[in-house]
Design a protein around this motif. Sequence first.
Motif, PDB file in Angstrom:
ATOM      1  N   UNK A  96      63.506  85.147  18.671  1.00 52.03           N
ATOM      2  CA  UNK A  96      63.549  84.893  20.112  1.00 52.03           C
ATOM      3  C   UNK A  96      62.146  84.873  20.688  1.00 52.03           C
ATOM      4  N   UNK A  97      62.046  84.299  21.888  1.00 49.70           N
ATOM      5  CA  UNK A  97      60.801  84.331  22.651  1.00 49.70           C
ATOM      6  C   UNK A  97      61.142  84.495  24.124  1.00 49.70           C
ATOM      7  N   UNK A  98      60.404  85.349  24.812  1.00 46.91           N
ATOM      8  CA  UNK A  98      60.657  85.559  26.231  1.00 46.91           C
ATOM      9  C   UNK A  98      59.878  86.723  26.811  1.00 46.91           C
ATOM     10  N   UNK A  99      59.663  87.764  26.005  1.00 49.03           N
ATOM     11  CA  UNK A  99      58.956  88.934  26.495  1.00 49.03           C
ATOM     12  C   UNK A  99      57.470  88.869  26.144  1.00 49.03           C
ATOM     13  N   UNK A 100      56.705  89.774  26.748  1.00 48.03           N
ATOM     14  CA  UNK A 100      55.246  89.781  26.617  1.00 48.03           C
ATOM     15  C   UNK A 100      54.827  89.856  25.150  1.00 48.03           C
ATOM     16  N   UNK A 101      53.996  88.883  24.734  1.00 44.37           N
ATOM     17  CA  UNK A 101      53.627  88.791  23.328  1.00 44.37           C
ATOM     18  C   UNK A 101      52.122  88.722  23.105  1.00 44.37           C
ATOM     19  N   UNK A 110      59.236  81.678  29.829  1.00 48.11           N
ATOM     20  CA  UNK A 110      60.009  80.562  29.279  1.00 48.11           C
ATOM     21  C   UNK A 110      59.360  79.197  29.364  1.00 48.11           C
ATOM     22  N   UNK A 111      58.040  79.139  29.475  1.00 49.56           N
ATOM     23  CA  UNK A 111      57.387  77.830  29.522  1.00 49.56           C
ATOM     24  C   UNK A 111      57.485  77.131  28.173  1.00 49.56           C
ATOM     25  N   UNK A 112      57.374  75.826  28.213  1.00 44.34           N
ATOM     26  CA  UNK A 112      57.371  75.044  26.968  1.00 44.34           C
ATOM     27  C   UNK A 112      56.219  75.483  26.063  1.00 44.34           C
ATOM     28  N   UNK A 113      55.064  75.712  26.655  1.00 36.66           N
ATOM     29  CA  UNK A 113      53.882  76.155  25.912  1.00 36.66           C
ATOM     30  C   UNK A 113      54.187  77.433  25.130  1.00 36.66           C
ATOM     31  N   UNK A 119      57.571  80.154  18.581  1.00 38.79           N
ATOM     32  CA  UNK A 119      58.383  79.796  17.420  1.00 38.79           C
ATOM     33  C   UNK A 119      57.498  79.541  16.205  1.00 38.79           C
ATOM     34  N   UNK A 120      56.392  78.829  16.408  1.00 41.73           N
ATOM     35  CA  UNK A 120      55.471  78.552  15.299  1.00 41.73           C
ATOM     36  C   UNK A 120      54.891  79.845  14.731  1.00 41.73           C
ATOM     37  N   UNK A 121      54.561  80.787  15.613  1.00 44.02           N
ATOM     38  CA  UNK A 121      54.045  82.072  15.148  1.00 44.02           C
ATOM     39  C   UNK A 121      55.094  82.836  14.335  1.00 44.02           C
ATOM     40  N   UNK A 122      56.328  82.810  14.812  1.00 42.06           N
ATOM     41  CA  UNK A 122      57.401  83.515  14.099  1.00 42.06           C
ATOM     42  C   UNK A 122      57.606  82.937  12.708  1.00 42.06           C
ATOM     43  N   UNK A 147      62.941  73.002  31.693  1.00 40.85           N
ATOM     44  CA  UNK A 147      61.772  73.110  30.810  1.00 40.85           C
ATOM     45  C   UNK A 147      62.056  74.039  29.631  1.00 40.85           C
ATOM     46  N   UNK A 148      62.640  75.202  29.925  1.00 41.84           N
ATOM     47  CA  UNK A 148      62.931  76.162  28.857  1.00 41.84           C
ATOM     48  C   UNK A 148      63.942  75.587  27.875  1.00 41.84           C
ATOM     49  N   UNK A 149      65.007  74.975  28.397  1.00 41.81           N
ATOM     50  CA  UNK A 149      66.018  74.397  27.509  1.00 41.81           C
ATOM     51  C   UNK A 149      65.462  73.172  26.781  1.00 41.81           C
ATOM     52  N   UNK A 150      64.579  72.429  27.436  1.00 43.53           N
ATOM     53  CA  UNK A 150      63.935  71.297  26.766  1.00 43.53           C
ATOM     54  C   UNK A 150      63.084  71.747  25.599  1.00 43.53           C
ATOM     55  N   UNK A 151      62.436  72.921  25.756  1.00 35.66           N
ATOM     56  CA  UNK A 151      61.654  73.471  24.645  1.00 35.66           C
ATOM     57  C   UNK A 151      62.555  73.843  23.478  1.00 35.66           C
ATOM     58  N   UNK A 152      63.710  74.449  23.777  1.00 36.16           N
ATOM     59  CA  UNK A 152      64.662  74.772  22.708  1.00 36.16           C
ATOM     60  C   UNK A 152      65.143  73.504  22.009  1.00 36.16           C
ATOM     61  N   UNK A 153      65.400  72.464  22.787  1.00 36.92           N
ATOM     62  CA  UNK A 153      65.825  71.180  22.216  1.00 36.92           C
ATOM     63  C   UNK A 153      64.754  70.635  21.281  1.00 36.92           C
ATOM     64  N   UNK A 154      63.497  70.695  21.698  1.00 42.45           N
ATOM     65  CA  UNK A 154      62.395  70.228  20.852  1.00 42.45           C
ATOM     66  C   UNK A 154      62.287  71.054  19.578  1.00 42.45           C
TER      67      UNK A 154
END
Length: 328
Positions: A96-101, A110-113, A119-122, A147-154
């Motif tokens: 998952x991604x969402x909290x301070x990292x 939840x930005x696309x960035x 995800x790449x880091x994980x 934007x957040x859902x578009x990132x998940x789609x990508x």
Amino acid sequence: MYLANENRYESMIYNRCGKSGLKLPAVSLGLWHNWGGIDNYENAKAMSQRAFDLGITHFDLANNYGPPAGSAESNFGKILSEGMGAYRDEMIISSKAGYDMWPGPYGEWGSRKYMIASCDQSLKRMGLDYIDVFYSHRFDPETPLEETMGALDTIVRSGRALYAGISSYDAENTKKAAAILKDLGTPCLIHQPSYSMFDRWVEDDLLNAVKEEGMGCISFSSLAQGLLTDKYLNGIPADSRAAKSAGALDASLVNEVNVAKIKALNDLAQSRGQNLSQMAIAWVLRQPAMTSVILGASKVKHIEDAVAGLNNLNFTNEELDAIDLILK
């Protein structure tokens, strides 16, 4: 070299995840605590292997699990490299991604960035070519949901993940997220909310929303961070979460009122031939919309107990009424 138990699929229950083709074990293993860099690695490895030997095929992580953040994924990647990775195709690995990292304006929410970089880091930390389920860990009120859902789609379309999920979204935003993903052609596979006897918010609207959208549902904190076990029946043990200064369980919750409740629940569980944690898991799984329960564990025995508890998932109406009365 690790060799998995040949009989690992004989007793585990596997439930279909919503309207998808995927099945999840009734008990999944969560790596939120006890897999971090400050924890005993050999214990984490033993728990991972024993879980898989018992038919637990789903391992749930997030980018910030540790501490330090990221270390649970790194340790799980090491566990995979030391033998369990031979069974990768038999596993569902989620993150998952969402909290301070990481520092700066792009390290949480939840930005696309943030979503794609995370995800790449994980993937790198775990040494994986893909993640089975990648979640938006929490709703971002300042980023357009598109934007957040578009990132998940990508992330799914690029092959970084096989499925998309959301966690801790309320019913309204769950429906909106599902509609966006459906239009993009990447259905929302699953929702991951907190749910336990002490935390029943999902019963208001969310479980109906999940069912209507054809999504699966997998709960976390179903043992209320250990409160729904026999651990706190006689005070706060020194090695418990409540005893730690930065523990996930607030020690103030281990109070006279709650202890009286868990003692009464424990008596009911014993009358069912179960311990309290086994009954707490069964109680969550009684919901038709619930696909799986994420188990947090600190010992191999906790995993063995949870799986053994699947032998008794049925409740009488009288038992359910008794539980509701205790929790009032």
